[in-house]
Write a protein that holds these residues in place. Structure first.
Motif, mmCIF file in Angstrom:
data_model
loop_
_atom_site.group_PDB
_atom_site.id
_atom_site.type_symbol
_atom_site.label_atom_id
_atom_site.label_comp_id
_atom_site.label_asym_id
_atom_site.label_seq_id
_atom_site.Cartn_x
_atom_site.Cartn_y
_atom_site.Cartn_z
ATOM 1 N N LEU A 69 0.864 -1.175 0.000
ATOM 2 C CA LEU A 69 0.000 0.000 0.000
ATOM 3 C C LEU A 69 0.902 1.227 0.000
ATOM 4 O O LEU A 69 1.729 1.399 0.895
ATOM 5 N N VAL A 70 0.749 2.059 -1.014
ATOM 6 C CA VAL A 70 1.597 3.233 -1.200
ATOM 7 C C VAL A 70 0.813 4.488 -0.842
ATOM 8 O O VAL A 70 -0.359 4.622 -1.219
ATOM 9 N N VAL A 71 1.442 5.404 -0.119
ATOM 10 C CA VAL A 71 0.810 6.685 0.165
ATOM 11 C C VAL A 71 1.387 7.738 -0.775
ATOM 12 O O VAL A 71 2.597 7.786 -1.015
ATOM 13 N N ILE A 72 0.513 8.553 -1.339
ATOM 14 C CA ILE A 72 0.899 9.644 -2.229
ATOM 15 C C ILE A 72 0.466 10.947 -1.576
ATOM 16 O O ILE A 72 -0.729 11.179 -1.389
ATOM 17 N N ILE A 73 1.432 11.758 -1.205
ATOM 18 C CA ILE A 73 1.134 13.014 -0.528
ATOM 19 C C ILE A 73 1.145 14.127 -1.568
ATOM 20 O O ILE A 73 2.194 14.562 -2.027
ATOM 21 N N GLY A 74 -0.031 14.573 -1.948
ATOM 22 C CA GLY A 74 -0.184 15.602 -2.969
ATOM 23 C C GLY A 74 -1.078 15.126 -4.095
ATOM 24 O O GLY A 74 -0.776 14.135 -4.759
ATOM 25 N N GLY A 75 -2.179 15.832 -4.324
ATOM 26 C CA GLY A 75 -3.159 15.434 -5.333
ATOM 27 C C GLY A 75 -3.121 16.282 -6.578
ATOM 28 O O GLY A 75 -4.162 16.514 -7.196
ATOM 29 N N GLY A 76 -1.921 16.769 -6.965
ATOM 30 C CA GLY A 76 -1.777 17.398 -8.262
ATOM 31 C C GLY A 76 -1.764 16.335 -9.348
ATOM 32 O O GLY A 76 -1.854 15.133 -9.075
ATOM 33 N N ILE A 77 -1.620 16.753 -10.602
ATOM 34 C CA ILE A 77 -1.749 15.793 -11.691
ATOM 35 C C ILE A 77 -0.650 14.739 -11.656
ATOM 36 O O ILE A 77 -0.870 13.583 -12.022
ATOM 37 N N VAL A 100 -9.524 21.853 -0.497
ATOM 38 C CA VAL A 100 -10.861 21.922 0.095
ATOM 39 C C VAL A 100 -11.930 21.775 -0.983
ATOM 40 O O VAL A 100 -12.942 21.097 -0.801
ATOM 41 N N HIS A 101 -11.716 22.405 -2.132
ATOM 42 C CA HIS A 101 -12.716 22.425 -3.193
ATOM 43 C C HIS A 101 -12.539 21.301 -4.211
ATOM 44 O O HIS A 101 -13.470 21.001 -4.962
ATOM 45 N N GLY A 102 -11.371 20.697 -4.255
ATOM 46 C CA GLY A 102 -11.132 19.628 -5.216
ATOM 47 C C GLY A 102 -9.654 19.306 -5.309
ATOM 48 O O GLY A 102 -8.820 19.915 -4.643
ATOM 49 N N LEU A 103 -9.333 18.341 -6.155
ATOM 50 C CA LEU A 103 -7.957 17.953 -6.391
ATOM 51 C C LEU A 103 -7.324 18.863 -7.438
ATOM 52 O O LEU A 103 -7.972 19.748 -7.976
ATOM 53 N N GLY A 104 -6.051 18.616 -7.714
ATOM 54 C CA GLY A 104 -5.456 19.282 -8.867
ATOM 55 C C GLY A 104 -4.236 20.122 -8.619
ATOM 56 O O GLY A 104 -3.470 20.377 -9.537
ATOM 57 N N ASP A 120 -9.676 29.829 -14.731
ATOM 58 C CA ASP A 120 -8.476 29.017 -14.525
ATOM 59 C C ASP A 120 -7.431 29.946 -13.939
ATOM 60 O O ASP A 120 -6.973 30.878 -14.618
ATOM 61 N N HIS A 121 -7.047 29.720 -12.687
ATOM 62 C CA HIS A 121 -6.190 30.705 -12.017
ATOM 63 C C HIS A 121 -4.772 30.214 -11.769
ATOM 64 O O HIS A 121 -4.001 30.870 -11.076
ATOM 65 N N ALA A 122 -4.402 29.069 -12.358
ATOM 66 C CA ALA A 122 -3.011 28.604 -12.276
ATOM 67 C C ALA A 122 -2.595 28.132 -13.667
ATOM 68 O O ALA A 122 -2.335 28.947 -14.532
ATOM 69 N N ALA A 123 -2.534 26.816 -13.905
ATOM 70 C CA ALA A 123 -2.193 26.318 -15.244
ATOM 71 C C ALA A 123 -3.231 26.801 -16.251
ATOM 72 O O ALA A 123 -4.434 26.672 -16.025
ATOM 73 N N GLN A 124 -2.760 27.339 -17.369
ATOM 74 C CA GLN A 124 -3.659 27.958 -18.341
ATOM 75 C C GLN A 124 -3.982 27.055 -19.526
ATOM 76 O O GLN A 124 -5.104 27.039 -20.012
ATOM 77 N N PHE A 125 -2.998 26.325 -20.023
ATOM 78 C CA PHE A 125 -3.190 25.389 -21.121
ATOM 79 C C PHE A 125 -1.927 24.550 -21.223
ATOM 80 O O PHE A 125 -0.973 24.762 -20.470
ATOM 81 N N PHE A 126 -1.901 23.596 -22.142
ATOM 82 C CA PHE A 126 -0.693 22.799 -22.329
ATOM 83 C C PHE A 126 -0.557 22.369 -23.786
ATOM 84 O O PHE A 126 -1.537 22.349 -24.542
ATOM 85 N N SER A 180 -11.348 20.380 -13.392
ATOM 86 C CA SER A 180 -12.259 19.290 -13.761
ATOM 87 C C SER A 180 -11.496 18.086 -14.280
ATOM 88 O O SER A 180 -11.930 16.936 -14.099
ATOM 89 N N LEU A 181 -10.357 18.318 -14.943
ATOM 90 C CA LEU A 181 -9.537 17.197 -15.404
ATOM 91 C C LEU A 181 -8.993 16.415 -14.219
ATOM 92 O O LEU A 181 -9.076 15.181 -14.173
ATOM 93 N N ALA A 182 -8.452 17.136 -13.236
ATOM 94 C CA ALA A 182 -7.901 16.467 -12.057
ATOM 95 C C ALA A 182 -8.971 15.668 -11.317
ATOM 96 O O ALA A 182 -8.733 14.529 -10.897
ATOM 97 N N ASP A 183 -10.152 16.260 -11.160
ATOM 98 C CA ASP A 183 -11.220 15.588 -10.424
ATOM 99 C C ASP A 183 -11.749 14.363 -11.152
ATOM 100 O O ASP A 183 -12.407 13.504 -10.540
#
Length: 467
Positions: A69-77, A100-104, A120-126, A180-183
């Motif tokens: 069982l692996v723990v992952i600390i951080g729910g970014g992409i 609080v509002h979601g992952l990502g 979108d207030h951080a990553a804008q596109f890729f 929404s992608l992360a969630d």
């Protein structure tokens, strides 16, 4: 569907350095009451660094679990893709995230007034450069999670000189905002448990396992750790964890600071020679406090007659550094000044006279105190096989969503290979613990391979750098 079984080969490994003193993780009890209390509530950076680098190395001696069982600390992409690919390799995981509002993480989207205002207030596109990432993106498109951003994007010089970029390479966005992608990434997962909001504050090895807690409250025990976030919180967490080599590499990471101003206007933004700006996104040049501006209303196709026009303005890294304050408690005077200065910069960039912007119906200012990496070791992941701990994140390869995804998947496959090994020679699984860092080039808001001023990274070169 994406064929993921062989997407990522085992990346090259580096020798694990010999430690002069090691601690048997079988004997360290996280509930021990014999430890001395700190003599003071504060510590200098020098003493913190000393504590980080002189801590004893944890060396697990328990056999590898057949069902880890692996723990992952951080729910970014990066952390989310690590969890997803661990599941594809038959490995269970738990993701702890502070959202609080979601992952990502930096896949941040703010929704105000029941969807009438979306930013979108951080990553804008890729953009997409790597064929393995392209396969994932095509799958996301088929599922309706991602779409191509076809609106005009280019460079905007101070005074209103806009030069559009060619339509190639394609630019991609999450259909309903980046968060929404992360969630959606773990929506079908069966072997991944997500816990949020939770701020893991302590890691302790005991009896062959890692024990986690949040302000004294137990969060579970795990066979291996993945650190999928960075900055001062990650540094603090690793400071006394028993992972000095992991902590050393994390401490070497340098991060920028960037202000994000979200603004909703009652009317369209004018341009110096037109009633409306001719672009949806622009990298700003020649304005000290502004590096990027984007029309979220058009980008996310939420425009409606008479509705607000939602824009995201991002500062330069230099301006963020000059005006950095504690992001958890921004002084009101700083907030008012930065907002005013950034709006004046918008006018200057668009070639408008002062005070000519449309009436504002909403503003919100946010400081990304640990925004983007400015240096990198140029490796896909870091892993300490004796402490059974690893790191993934965009900064290991670059400064974009693609780098984050590739890092998360690489670490997932590496951990799965490690637990499927006999465990006879764990040193062969050490990776990245002594890798040198180098400066990271790109836009203030990240890298976009293939996009005009970003050099395209060749896949063969990426594999070579990963060795």
């Amino acid at each position: 569907m994406v064929n993921t079984s062989k997407l990522f080969p085992l990346f090259g490994l580096c020798p694990f350095p010999t430690q002069s003193s090691t601690m048997n993780a079988q004997t360290r009890n996280p509930r021990s009451k014999t430890r001395k209390k700190p003599s003071s509530y504060g510590a200098s950076r020098r003493s913190a660094l000393k504590k980080t680098f002189t801590q004893e190395q944890v060396t697990f001696t328990a056999p590898l679990s057949p069902d880890p069982l692996v723990v992952i600390i951080g729910g970014g992409i990066s952390g989310l893709l690590c969890a997803s690919f661990l599941e594809q390799r038959g490995v269970r995981s738990t993701v702890f995230d502070t959202g609080v509002h979601g992952l990502g993480g930096r896949l941040g989207t703010r929704v105000v007034d029941r969807n009438s205002l979306v930013f979108d207030h951080a990553a804008q596109f890729f953009t997409v450069n790597d064929s393995r990432f392209a396969e994932l993106v095509h799958d996301w498109i088929d599922k309706g999670l991602v779409s191509e951003w076809k609106g005009p994007i280019g460079e905007l010089q101070s005074g209103g000189n806009f030069v559009p970029f060619p339509s190639s390479p394609p630019r991609y966005i999450a259909t309903h905002g980046m968060r929404s992608l992360a969630d959606s990434l773990l929506a079908q997962a069966r072997m991944v448990n997500v816990v949020r909001p939770c701020w893991v504050s302590k890691l302790e090895p005991f009896n062959g396992m890692w024990h986690l807690s949040e302000n004294g409250k137990p969060c579970g025990q795990f066979d291996a750790i993945v650190i999928a976030h960075n900055g001062k919180c990650a540094n603090r967490l690793l400071m006394t964890s028993g992972l000095p080599l992991i902590a050393k590499q994390m401490k070497r990471l340098e991060l920028s600071s960037i202000w994000a101003l979200l603004a909703a206007f009652e009317d369209p933004l004018p341009f110096w020679d037109a009633t409306e700006v001719p672009f949806e996104g622009a990298f700003v040049r020649g304005v000290d406090s502004l590096s990027w501006m984007a029309n979220n209303t058009k980008k996310l196709q939420n425009s409606h007659n008479g509705g607000p026009h939602c824009w995201t303005f991002l500062s330069t890294a230099a301006y963020g550094k000059q005006n950095k304050v504690p992001q958890e408690n921004i002084p009101a005077a700083t907030s008012s000044r930065v907002t005013a200065e950034m709006l004046e910069s918008v006018e200057a960039a668009l070639g408008l006279s002062k005070g000519s912007l449309p009436k504002l119906s909403y503003t919100r200012l946010q400081l990304w105190g640990a925004a983007l990496p400015t240096n990198t070791p140029r490796i896909p992941c870091i892993f300490d096989p004796f402490g059974r701990a690893g790191i993934c994140g965009d900064w290991l390869l670059g400064s974009n969503i693609e780098s984050a995804v590739l890092s998360g998947i690489a670490l997932a496959n590496h951990i799965a290979d490690y637990f499927q090994s006999t465990g006879a020679d764990p040193a062969e699984f050490a990776v990245g613990l002594n890798q040198e860092f180098q400066p990271l080039e790109g836009h203030d808001i990240g890298q976009f391979p293939g996009l005009r001023s970003d050099d395209k990274i060749d896949e063969a070169q990426l594999y070579e750098l990963a060795k």
